[in-house]
Design an enzyme around this catalytic site. Sequence first.
Site, PDB file in Angstrom:
ATOM      1  N   LYS A   1       5.566  11.080   2.733  1.00  0.00           N
ATOM      2  CA  LYS A   1       6.530  11.525   1.724  1.00  0.00           C
ATOM      3  C   LYS A   1       5.897  12.397   0.652  1.00  0.00           C
ATOM      4  O   LYS A   1       6.557  13.271   0.115  1.00  0.00           O
ATOM      5  CB  LYS A   1       7.302  10.349   1.118  1.00  0.00           C
ATOM      6  CG  LYS A   1       6.464   9.289   0.450  1.00  0.00           C
ATOM      7  CD  LYS A   1       7.340   8.074   0.136  1.00  0.00           C
ATOM      8  CE  LYS A   1       6.637   7.095  -0.787  1.00  0.00           C
ATOM      9  NZ  LYS A   1       5.251   6.769  -0.399  1.00  0.00           N
TER      10      LYS A   1
ATOM     11  N   ARG B   1       8.043   1.010  -7.127  1.00  0.00           N
ATOM     12  CA  ARG B   1       7.494   0.308  -5.970  1.00  0.00           C
ATOM     13  C   ARG B   1       7.816  -1.179  -6.019  1.00  0.00           C
ATOM     14  O   ARG B   1       7.459  -1.908  -5.108  1.00  0.00           O
ATOM     15  CB  ARG B   1       5.980   0.468  -5.955  1.00  0.00           C
ATOM     16  CG  ARG B   1       5.444   1.502  -4.973  1.00  0.00           C
ATOM     17  CD  ARG B   1       3.919   1.414  -4.983  1.00  0.00           C
ATOM     18  NE  ARG B   1       3.298   2.063  -3.863  1.00  0.00           N
ATOM     19  CZ  ARG B   1       2.884   3.321  -3.835  1.00  0.00           C
ATOM     20  NH1 ARG B   1       3.092   4.106  -4.879  1.00  0.00           N
ATOM     21  NH2 ARG B   1       2.280   3.800  -2.774  1.00  0.00           N
TER      22      ARG B   1
ATOM     23  N   ARG C   1      -6.776   9.705   7.674  1.00  0.00           N
ATOM     24  CA  ARG C   1      -6.762  10.432   6.400  1.00  0.00           C
ATOM     25  C   ARG C   1      -8.076  10.240   5.636  1.00  0.00           C
ATOM     26  O   ARG C   1      -8.553  11.138   4.947  1.00  0.00           O
ATOM     27  CB  ARG C   1      -5.579   9.920   5.557  1.00  0.00           C
ATOM     28  CG  ARG C   1      -5.261  10.721   4.335  1.00  0.00           C
ATOM     29  CD  ARG C   1      -3.890  10.388   3.786  1.00  0.00           C
ATOM     30  NE  ARG C   1      -3.830   9.056   3.196  1.00  0.00           N
ATOM     31  CZ  ARG C   1      -2.750   8.586   2.559  1.00  0.00           C
ATOM     32  NH1 ARG C   1      -1.667   9.311   2.473  1.00  0.00           N
ATOM     33  NH2 ARG C   1      -2.769   7.381   2.037  1.00  0.00           N
TER      34      ARG C   1
ATOM     35  N   ARG D   1      -9.026   8.451   2.950  1.00  0.00           N
ATOM     36  CA  ARG D   1      -9.166   8.276   1.507  1.00  0.00           C
ATOM     37  C   ARG D   1      -9.844   6.932   1.261  1.00  0.00           C
ATOM     38  O   ARG D   1      -9.895   6.089   2.151  1.00  0.00           O
ATOM     39  CB  ARG D   1      -7.756   8.292   0.885  1.00  0.00           C
ATOM     40  CG  ARG D   1      -7.693   8.869  -0.489  1.00  0.00           C
ATOM     41  CD  ARG D   1      -6.239   9.119  -0.869  1.00  0.00           C
ATOM     42  NE  ARG D   1      -5.498   7.869  -0.996  1.00  0.00           N
ATOM     43  CZ  ARG D   1      -4.173   7.803  -1.044  1.00  0.00           C
ATOM     44  NH1 ARG D   1      -3.451   8.896  -0.956  1.00  0.00           N
ATOM     45  NH2 ARG D   1      -3.572   6.643  -1.168  1.00  0.00           N
TER      46      ARG D   1
ATOM     47  N   ARG E   1      -2.206  -2.947   2.273  1.00  0.00           N
ATOM     48  CA  ARG E   1      -1.198  -2.090   1.616  1.00  0.00           C
ATOM     49  C   ARG E   1       0.129  -2.135   2.351  1.00  0.00           C
ATOM     50  O   ARG E   1       1.195  -2.130   1.747  1.00  0.00           O
ATOM     51  CB  ARG E   1      -1.706  -0.654   1.528  1.00  0.00           C
ATOM     52  CG  ARG E   1      -2.655  -0.472   0.336  1.00  0.00           C
ATOM     53  CD  ARG E   1      -3.438   0.800   0.424  1.00  0.00           C
ATOM     54  NE  ARG E   1      -2.620   1.978   0.479  1.00  0.00           N
ATOM     55  CZ  ARG E   1      -2.993   3.120   1.037  1.00  0.00           C
ATOM     56  NH1 ARG E   1      -4.179   3.227   1.590  1.00  0.00           N
ATOM     57  NH2 ARG E   1      -2.191   4.148   1.021  1.00  0.00           N
TER      58      ARG E   1
HETATM   59  P1  ADP Z   1       0.534   6.164  -0.449  1.00  0.00           P
HETATM   60  O1  ADP Z   1       1.221   7.487  -0.484  1.00  0.00           O
HETATM   61  O2  ADP Z   1      -0.476   6.053   0.633  1.00  0.00           O
HETATM   62  O3  ADP Z   1       1.495   5.017  -0.472  1.00  0.00           O
HETATM   63  P2  ADP Z   1      -0.058   6.542  -3.242  1.00  0.00           P
HETATM   64  O4  ADP Z   1      -0.933   7.712  -3.378  1.00  0.00           O
HETATM   65  O5  ADP Z   1       1.399   6.689  -3.551  1.00  0.00           O
HETATM   66  O6  ADP Z   1      -0.289   5.972  -1.777  1.00  0.00           O
HETATM   67  O7  ADP Z   1      -0.593   5.327  -4.161  1.00  0.00           O
HETATM   68  C1  ADP Z   1      -1.935   4.875  -4.063  1.00  0.00           C
HETATM   69  C2  ADP Z   1      -2.118   3.564  -4.841  1.00  0.00           C
HETATM   70  O8  ADP Z   1      -1.766   3.746  -6.227  1.00  0.00           O
HETATM   71  C3  ADP Z   1      -1.232   2.395  -4.379  1.00  0.00           C
HETATM   72  O9  ADP Z   1      -1.760   1.699  -3.274  1.00  0.00           O
HETATM   73  C4  ADP Z   1      -1.170   1.538  -5.665  1.00  0.00           C
HETATM   74  O10 ADP Z   1      -2.356   0.768  -5.821  1.00  0.00           O
HETATM   75  C5  ADP Z   1      -1.157   2.571  -6.773  1.00  0.00           C
HETATM   76  N1  ADP Z   1       0.235   2.883  -7.216  1.00  0.00           N
HETATM   77  C6  ADP Z   1       0.859   4.092  -7.135  1.00  0.00           C
HETATM   78  N2  ADP Z   1       2.107   4.029  -7.614  1.00  0.00           N
HETATM   79  C7  ADP Z   1       2.292   2.738  -8.018  1.00  0.00           C
HETATM   80  C8  ADP Z   1       3.386   2.007  -8.592  1.00  0.00           C
HETATM   81  N3  ADP Z   1       4.570   2.590  -8.860  1.00  0.00           N
HETATM   82  N4  ADP Z   1       3.214   0.695  -8.876  1.00  0.00           N
HETATM   83  C9  ADP Z   1       2.049   0.089  -8.640  1.00  0.00           C
HETATM   84  N5  ADP Z   1       0.978   0.702  -8.090  1.00  0.00           N
HETATM   85  C10 ADP Z   1       1.094   2.010  -7.776  1.00  0.00           C
END
Ligand code: ADP
Length: 189
Positions: free
Chosen positions: A13, A88, A125, A127, A138
Amino acid sequence: MITVLLGPPGVGKGTQAQAAAASQGWMHMSTGEMLRDEVGRGTELGLQADQFMRRGDLVPDDVMVDMVAVRVSQVPSKEVLLLDGFPRTLPQSEALVAKAPSGAIGLSVYFRAPDEVLVQRLLSRGRRDDAREVVRHRLAVYHETTEPLVGFYREQGILREIDADRSIEIIQEDLVRTVQAALEANFLP
Ligand code: ADP
């Protein structure tokens, strides 16, 4: 019009949101990117968030709500803000309702793909939070804590689903069409 992008880690996304924002002139906010930027700059917030992100846990709700509050409160109704990575959790989704201008949350797009597709994508990926055990955690956190938001937006009648196990180009067309349709239905005369 605030558009909430929902979907598991690795579903793509972020990639889709970035491309759509660039081609359509929409705004895009990725909380994951904002957090990684804080971590990279070694800020207080970054040091705090890093503990959670490394383990594949969510950063606490109050931190996240503070991070997005000002931006989401200032979205002009005919502009599109793609929200990627927030909310989230259910408390975050309720905070969004409280902070956003009334009626501004016009759409939620739910990107779907099977777990095995996601795991493959995440592992390739590379990361730092994409190591195998962290990825598994996750996904578990996603299913338990974030997936219930699908029901939250479905009940409001603003949920649209996109099959994200297709080519990047096809998904992009689907996303752009879906957002444009909601924008016209909600905000244009
Ligand atoms: P992905 O796209 O792989 O789901 P993101 O880049 O969106 O990962 O987020 C990486 C990490 O940042 C998450 O695993 C979480 O630890 C933290 N994070 C991002 N957005 C939130 C949120 N809204 N609430 C809590 N943690 C968040």
